[in-house]
Design a protein around this motif. Structure first.
Motif, PDB file in Angstrom:
ATOM      1  N   ASN A 456       0.908  -1.118  -0.063  1.00  0.00           N
ATOM      2  CA  ASN A 456      -0.008   0.024   0.053  1.00  0.00           C
ATOM      3  C   ASN A 456       0.819   1.161  -0.069  1.00  0.00           C
ATOM      4  OD1 ASN A 456      -2.461  -1.181  -0.233  1.00  0.00           O
ATOM      5  ND2 ASN A 456      -2.690  -1.428   2.176  1.00  0.00           N
ATOM      6  N   LYS A 462      -4.930   2.320  -1.900  1.00  0.00           N
ATOM      7  CA  LYS A 462      -4.653   1.426  -0.907  1.00  0.00           C
ATOM      8  C   LYS A 462      -5.680   0.326  -1.195  1.00  0.00           C
ATOM      9  CE  LYS A 462      -2.439   4.191   2.197  1.00  0.00           C
ATOM     10  NZ  LYS A 462      -2.119   4.768   3.821  1.00  0.00           N
ATOM     11  N   GLU A 464      -7.463  -2.863   1.004  1.00  0.00           N
ATOM     12  CA  GLU A 464      -8.123  -3.231   2.412  1.00  0.00           C
ATOM     13  C   GLU A 464      -7.808  -4.911   2.567  1.00  0.00           C
ATOM     14  OE1 GLU A 464     -11.729  -2.705   5.370  1.00  0.00           O
ATOM     15  OE2 GLU A 464     -11.867  -1.887   3.532  1.00  0.00           O
ATOM     16  N   ARG A 466      -8.943  -7.665   4.865  1.00  0.00           N
ATOM     17  CA  ARG A 466     -10.189  -8.013   5.931  1.00  0.00           C
ATOM     18  C   ARG A 466      -9.931  -9.349   6.657  1.00  0.00           C
ATOM     19  NH1 ARG A 466     -15.861  -5.496   3.334  1.00  0.00           N
ATOM     20  NH2 ARG A 466     -15.166  -3.194   3.510  1.00  0.00           N
ATOM     21  N   THR A 501     -10.756  -4.792  -1.758  1.00  0.00           N
ATOM     22  CA  THR A 501     -10.661  -5.488  -0.670  1.00  0.00           C
ATOM     23  C   THR A 501     -10.103  -7.018  -0.836  1.00  0.00           C
ATOM     24  OG1 THR A 501     -12.396  -4.286  -0.028  1.00  0.00           O
ATOM     25  CG2 THR A 501     -12.079  -6.269   1.210  1.00  0.00           C
TER      26      THR A 501
END
Length: 618
Positions: A456, A462, A464, A466, A501
């Motif tokens: 990132n 960026k 993410e 999870r 994501t």
């Protein structure tokens, strides 16, 4: 004497033993078979003749039963047709409408019934003399049925009970000459709570010639007939014998017998049919019934003896021919035992001996290849050890330097660069420490998080990460760098180094740990997905390095894409690296599945065996 025989047998070569045993195993059963078959031939001949006669009767039964069944069908139709019965009741009790129209409608019904199917003569007769027929009255006056002796018996029947009138002379004027006999059935039509009042009779008649025509067509060379429960002939291809009583049927026991009539033997076969208590009877001269079968048995017996002699000579020749490759294989084995690994049998036939020769040659080729491969591996191993010594550095020195740089950057207030150096230090430590192949899933998740953090920092937008990890999975042991190549593929190829994501899920299900990595990136086409699955499913092959050895750098960079991927989907190198490592460690208990759809992302699911967590692991 016995020890001498054993010594003589043991002194024979393999080929001679094989010939002797083969001849004995064929000669003894053959002689015994010939003796037993000669004894059983008579019973077999009789059984076959009986079987043939029964098949003929079964075939005739089908045709005859169809004719009789059709007569019952016509009677059932008339008895159950509400319109016909309503008309007959109206005429019988005088409460109908126009009698002429009722009669015309009823005659039309009868004509329709008799015009379809087999030729039958249909008569509906009422107690007051009214009649309705499918034939003209000049053929036969149906009121004469009242005078028939069997008609009195018909009055005692009720419901669906059927009176079978057996065979009687034909009453129809135009049919008497060519069809002298007929067979009839009768039903009564009754009304009232106790069914005591008769309002009509149904009589269906069929010419007997329809049945004996079946006998003429099927009973070639034999006498076939239809007889009643008293043994009287109801149908025969010779009309003059109809009504004759067969006395020998009373003495016959069972459905098949061999009888002697007028000094000649006959094969008698009987088959009951489903109507009137009647049965089909076949009478065939026994000599004629067994002539073909006996001739076949005698010919086979003679041919068997001739073929046995020829086969015995051929067997000896073939055994000598077939054992030649075995002798050659024995010589090759002896040469290999002396240390000659360059000798080959050269046997390439398609039988088991050829397969054995080819396997032996392949084994010798493989042994030579393994010797050369082991020599090459040893050379490569020595070179790798030298390269490792040359490339070896002090990790602690490198980590201390990185920590010093991180602290200096942190003192200057650049926290983001300090975190980047800290993450790089962790990843570098994991890469260099090769003595720690298995780590906890918790540590592997930290590596993945550090990698995402570093990626990132080098990207404008960026991604993410999870995490949905069950608490009981954190201490499960997994191979080092198991998730990082998959996450790298997701970021570079799935998300195209853009925002998105990446989800990591881990659960324990029964005896397995299910780990899923999925992204919401561009996904891949079905064709690219199939090529990726095929490439990842390939098993690792032996190489010059350590068995099952994997270069973490190859698994981490994720470089190299499938042909035609067009930067969409996953790289196969990193996934194949992970699949090969997991397969080596966990064997057949490891499973990896890859699913993807264009525009909906990619999902990689892995299943590994669950391990019991020891207290000292906590």
């Amino acid at each position: 004497m016995r020890p001498f025989r054993l010594r003589a047998y043991s002194g024979l070569s393999f080929r001679q033993k094989l010939i002797a045993v083969s001849v004995a195993c064929i000669l003894l059963p053959t002689c015994l078979t010939l003796a037993v078959s000669g004894y059983l031939t008579r019973d077999a001949v009789k059984d076959q003749a009986v079987s043939n006669a029964q098949e003929s009767l079964a075939l005739a039964d089908g045709y005859v039963s169809n004719l009789l069944q059709y007569m019952l069908y016509v009677a059932n139709y008339i008895q159950n047709d509400s319109e016909i019965n309503a008309t007959l009741k109206a005429l019988a009790f005088g409460n109908g409408g126009d009698e002429l129209s009722e009669r015309l409608r009823l005659l039309s019904k009868i004509d329709n019934i008799s015009s379809v199917g087999e030729q039958v003569f249909v008569t509906i007769l009422q107690p007051d003399g009214r009649y309705f027929t499918s034939y003209p009255v000049y053929e036969y006056d149906p009121r004469l049925l009242f005078e028939e002796p069997w008609f009195r018996e018909l009055r005692t029947f009720s419901g669906l009970s059927t009176y079978w009138a057996k065979t009687r002379p034909t009453v129809y004027m135009t049919e008497k000459t060519n069809h002298p006999y007929q067979i009839s059935i009768g039903r009564t039509l009754r009304i009232g709570s106790d069914a005591s009042q008769i309002y009509g009779y149904v009589v269906v008649t069929m010419l007997e010639s329809r049945i004996n025509k079946i006998f003429r067509n099927l009973a070639v060379g034999q006498e076939m007939m239809l007889v009643d429960e008293e043994g009287r002939i109801l149908s025969h291809k010779d009309p003059h014998r109809i009504g004759e009583r067969l006395e020998y049927l009373q003495a016959a026991d069972g459905n098949s017998n061999v009888l002697e009539l007028d000094g000649e033997r006959y094969l008698l076969t009987r088959r009951p049919i489903a109507y009137g208590g009647w049965e089909l009877v076949s009478l065939l001269p026994y000599g004629q019934a067994t002539a073909n079968i006996t001739g076949i048995f005698n010919s086979v017996f003679l041919l068997l003896i001739v073929l046995f002699c020829l086969f015995l000579m051929l067997l000896v020749y073939l055994i000598q021919t077939f054992t030649k490759p075995l002798v050659k294989l024995g010589r090759v084995a002896a040469s290999v035992q002396r240390g000659n690994l360059d000798v080959r049998s050269g046997i390439r036939s398609r039988d088991e001996i050829g397969s054995l020769g080819a396997s032996l040659d392949q084994m010798l080729d493989r042994v030579g290849e393994m010797i050369r491969e082991i020599t090459l591996q040893q050379a490569r191993k020595r070179k790798a050890e030298l390269d490792m010594l040359q490339a070896q550095i002090n990790p602690h020195f490198l980590f201390n330097v990185l920590n010093s740089i991180r602290m200096k950057v942190l003192r200057k207030g650049d926290r983001e660069s300090a975190e980047m150096i800290a993450s790089l230090s962790k990843l570098l430590r994991m890469t260099i420490e090769r003595n720690k192949e298995m780590i906890t899933l918790h540590e592997e998740i930290e590596i993945a998080a550090d990698y995402v953090l570093l990626m990132n920092m080098r990207q404008k937008e960026k991604a993410e990460l999870r995490l949905d990890i069950s608490a009981d999975v954190f201490l499960q042991k997994v191979p080092r760098f198991m998730l990082q190549p998959i996450i790298e593929n997701a970021m570079i190829h799935g998300l195209q180094q853009g925002p998105g994501t990446i989800g990591v899920t881990a659960r324990i299900e029964g005896d397995t740990v299910e780990i899923v990595v999925e992204d919401d990136g561009e996904g891949m086409s079905a064709e690219t997905l199939e090529r990726l699955r095929a490439d990842v499913s390939r098993r690792p092959e032996l190489s010059g390095g350590e068995p099952g050895g994997v270069d973490e750098a190859d698994g981490a960079d994720g470089a190299g894409e499938l042909p035609g991927a067009e930067h969409r989907g996953f790289s196969s190198i990193g996934l194949r690296n992970v699949s090969e490592r997991m397969a080596i460690i966990f064997g057949a208990r490891f499973r990896m599945t890859i699913d993807s759809e264009p525009g909906r992302g990619t999902r990689v699911a892995m299943s590994i065996p669950r391990q019991e967590v020891q207290r000292n692991d906590v």
